[in-house]
Design a protein around this motif. Structure first.
Motif, PDB file in Angstrom:
ATOM      1  N   GLY A   1     113.401  41.946 -43.980  1.00  0.00           N
ATOM      2  CA  GLY A   1     113.992  42.542 -45.160  1.00  0.00           C
ATOM      3  C   GLY A   1     113.626  41.755 -46.404  1.00  0.00           C
ATOM      4  O   GLY A   1     113.082  40.660 -46.322  1.00  0.00           O
ATOM      5  N   PRO A   2     113.952  42.297 -47.561  1.00  0.00           N
ATOM      6  CA  PRO A   2     113.658  41.608 -48.819  1.00  0.00           C
ATOM      7  C   PRO A   2     114.686  40.507 -49.091  1.00  0.00           C
ATOM      8  O   PRO A   2     115.741  40.452 -48.462  1.00  0.00           O
ATOM      9  N   ASP A   3     114.367  39.626 -50.028  1.00  0.00           N
ATOM     10  CA  ASP A   3     115.257  38.553 -50.473  1.00  0.00           C
ATOM     11  C   ASP A   3     115.793  37.719 -49.313  1.00  0.00           C
ATOM     12  O   ASP A   3     117.010  37.603 -49.119  1.00  0.00           O
ATOM     13  N   PRO A   4     114.902  37.092 -48.541  1.00  0.00           N
ATOM     14  CA  PRO A   4     115.345  36.311 -47.385  1.00  0.00           C
ATOM     15  C   PRO A   4     116.068  35.026 -47.794  1.00  0.00           C
ATOM     16  O   PRO A   4     115.824  34.477 -48.876  1.00  0.00           O
TER      17      PRO A   4
ATOM     18  N   ASP B   1     118.423  29.580 -39.816  1.00  0.00           N
ATOM     19  CA  ASP B   1     117.694  30.795 -39.476  1.00  0.00           C
ATOM     20  C   ASP B   1     117.438  31.589 -40.750  1.00  0.00           C
ATOM     21  O   ASP B   1     118.169  31.458 -41.734  1.00  0.00           O
ATOM     22  N   VAL B   2     116.414  32.425 -40.707  1.00  0.00           N
ATOM     23  CA  VAL B   2     116.103  33.300 -41.836  1.00  0.00           C
ATOM     24  C   VAL B   2     116.802  34.636 -41.624  1.00  0.00           C
ATOM     25  O   VAL B   2     116.732  35.221 -40.554  1.00  0.00           O
TER      26      VAL B   2
ATOM     27  N   GLY C   1     105.740  46.852 -46.518  1.00  0.00           N
ATOM     28  CA  GLY C   1     106.299  45.608 -45.999  1.00  0.00           C
ATOM     29  C   GLY C   1     106.054  44.404 -46.884  1.00  0.00           C
ATOM     30  O   GLY C   1     106.486  43.299 -46.555  1.00  0.00           O
ATOM     31  N   ALA C   2     105.400  44.580 -48.015  1.00  0.00           N
ATOM     32  CA  ALA C   2     105.096  43.447 -48.895  1.00  0.00           C
ATOM     33  C   ALA C   2     106.350  42.679 -49.310  1.00  0.00           C
ATOM     34  O   ALA C   2     106.327  41.456 -49.426  1.00  0.00           O
ATOM     35  N   ALA C   3     107.457  43.379 -49.493  1.00  0.00           N
ATOM     36  CA  ALA C   3     108.703  42.721 -49.895  1.00  0.00           C
ATOM     37  C   ALA C   3     109.276  41.843 -48.794  1.00  0.00           C
ATOM     38  O   ALA C   3     110.162  41.027 -49.042  1.00  0.00           O
ATOM     39  N   PHE C   4     108.770  41.994 -47.571  1.00  0.00           N
ATOM     40  CA  PHE C   4     109.304  41.251 -46.425  1.00  0.00           C
ATOM     41  C   PHE C   4     108.481  40.015 -46.088  1.00  0.00           C
ATOM     42  O   PHE C   4     108.845  39.247 -45.199  1.00  0.00           O
ATOM     43  N   VAL C   5     107.362  39.820 -46.760  1.00  0.00           N
ATOM     44  CA  VAL C   5     106.406  38.789 -46.381  1.00  0.00           C
ATOM     45  C   VAL C   5     106.990  37.382 -46.473  1.00  0.00           C
ATOM     46  O   VAL C   5     106.749  36.554 -45.591  1.00  0.00           O
TER      47      VAL C   5
ATOM     48  N   VAL D   1     122.976  29.271 -46.786  1.00  0.00           N
ATOM     49  CA  VAL D   1     122.700  27.949 -47.342  1.00  0.00           C
ATOM     50  C   VAL D   1     121.870  28.043 -48.616  1.00  0.00           C
ATOM     51  O   VAL D   1     122.194  27.417 -49.618  1.00  0.00           O
ATOM     52  N   ALA D   2     120.785  28.821 -48.580  1.00  0.00           N
ATOM     53  CA  ALA D   2     119.904  28.928 -49.744  1.00  0.00           C
ATOM     54  C   ALA D   2     118.921  30.067 -49.537  1.00  0.00           C
ATOM     55  O   ALA D   2     118.606  30.424 -48.403  1.00  0.00           O
ATOM     56  N   SER D   3     118.423  30.604 -50.624  1.00  0.00           N
ATOM     57  CA  SER D   3     117.331  31.570 -50.540  1.00  0.00           C
ATOM     58  C   SER D   3     116.087  30.848 -50.065  1.00  0.00           C
ATOM     59  O   SER D   3     115.927  29.644 -50.308  1.00  0.00           O
ATOM     60  N   VAL D   4     115.197  31.558 -49.383  1.00  0.00           N
ATOM     61  CA  VAL D   4     113.906  30.973 -49.020  1.00  0.00           C
ATOM     62  C   VAL D   4     113.232  30.554 -50.326  1.00  0.00           C
ATOM     63  O   VAL D   4     113.169  31.320 -51.281  1.00  0.00           O
ATOM     64  N   GLY D   5     112.793  29.317 -50.371  1.00  0.00           N
ATOM     65  CA  GLY D   5     112.194  28.753 -51.573  1.00  0.00           C
ATOM     66  C   GLY D   5     113.145  27.885 -52.372  1.00  0.00           C
ATOM     67  O   GLY D   5     112.727  27.213 -53.308  1.00  0.00           O
ATOM     68  N   SER D   6     114.427  27.870 -51.985  1.00  0.00           N
ATOM     69  CA  SER D   6     115.439  27.139 -52.757  1.00  0.00           C
ATOM     70  C   SER D   6     116.176  26.076 -51.960  1.00  0.00           C
ATOM     71  O   SER D   6     117.271  25.674 -52.343  1.00  0.00           O
ATOM     72  N   LEU D   7     115.613  25.607 -50.863  1.00  0.00           N
ATOM     73  CA  LEU D   7     116.299  24.579 -50.070  1.00  0.00           C
ATOM     74  C   LEU D   7     116.545  23.311 -50.866  1.00  0.00           C
ATOM     75  O   LEU D   7     117.546  22.639 -50.659  1.00  0.00           O
ATOM     76  N   GLY D   8     115.643  22.974 -51.774  1.00  0.00           N
ATOM     77  CA  GLY D   8     115.810  21.758 -52.565  1.00  0.00           C
ATOM     78  C   GLY D   8     117.065  21.781 -53.407  1.00  0.00           C
ATOM     79  O   GLY D   8     117.810  20.805 -53.446  1.00  0.00           O
ATOM     80  N   SER D   9     117.357  22.895 -54.048  1.00  0.00           N
ATOM     81  CA  SER D   9     118.553  22.972 -54.882  1.00  0.00           C
ATOM     82  C   SER D   9     119.812  23.056 -54.038  1.00  0.00           C
ATOM     83  O   SER D   9     120.874  22.596 -54.438  1.00  0.00           O
TER      84      SER D   9
END
Length: 127
Positions: free
Chosen positions: A97-100, A91-92, A53-57, A111-119
């Motif tokens: 799953g991977p690549d949220p 929502d996520v 599950g590490a890819a889902f963290v 809208v954006a990948s998790v971690g990319s809301l700024g762009s």
């Protein structure tokens, strides 16, 4: 120096991604960052039990923080896509799953990948 385990790498990456989104939306106050740390501590145990599950963290930490913010402050992150109507949170997806990524279900758009809301929202506002 010992190498960083895949578990710790996944947790550090999740922390960085969620913090980037909090900074992008200018809500990375100390008490909010503490919510991220609480989630990381809980998810460490979870992924120790299920290493696959590490890819889902990252997605799970984003959801944890979103839920904690809802309980304490209100909806986060608010949708930057829908300019009219009631404000609503993104929502996520996928939920597990991977690549949220953040999605607006109302408009039906990613809208954006998790971690990319700024762009996705033009970066952070200047102070």
């Amino acid at each position: 120096m010992d190498p960083i385990s895949p578990l710790e790498q996944a947790l550090h990456a999740a922390r960085a991604l969620v913090l980037a989104d909090l900074v992008a939306r200018e809500v990375a106050e100390a008490d909010v960052v503490s919510l991220v740390e609480e989630s990381i501590a809980q998810r460490r145990w979870w992924v120790e039990q299920w290493p696959d599950g590490a890819a889902f963290v990252a997605g799970l930490v984003a959801q944890d923080v979103q839920d904690a913010l809802l309980e304490r402050y209100g909806r986060w992150p608010l949708c930057p896509v829908c300019g009219s109507g009631d404000p609503h949170a993104l929502d996520v997806e996928p939920e597990l799953g991977p690549d949220p990524y953040w999605v607006c279900h109302k408009a039906g758009v990613k809208v954006a990948s998790v971690g990319s809301l700024g762009s996705a929202t033009g970066g952070t506002a200047s102070s």
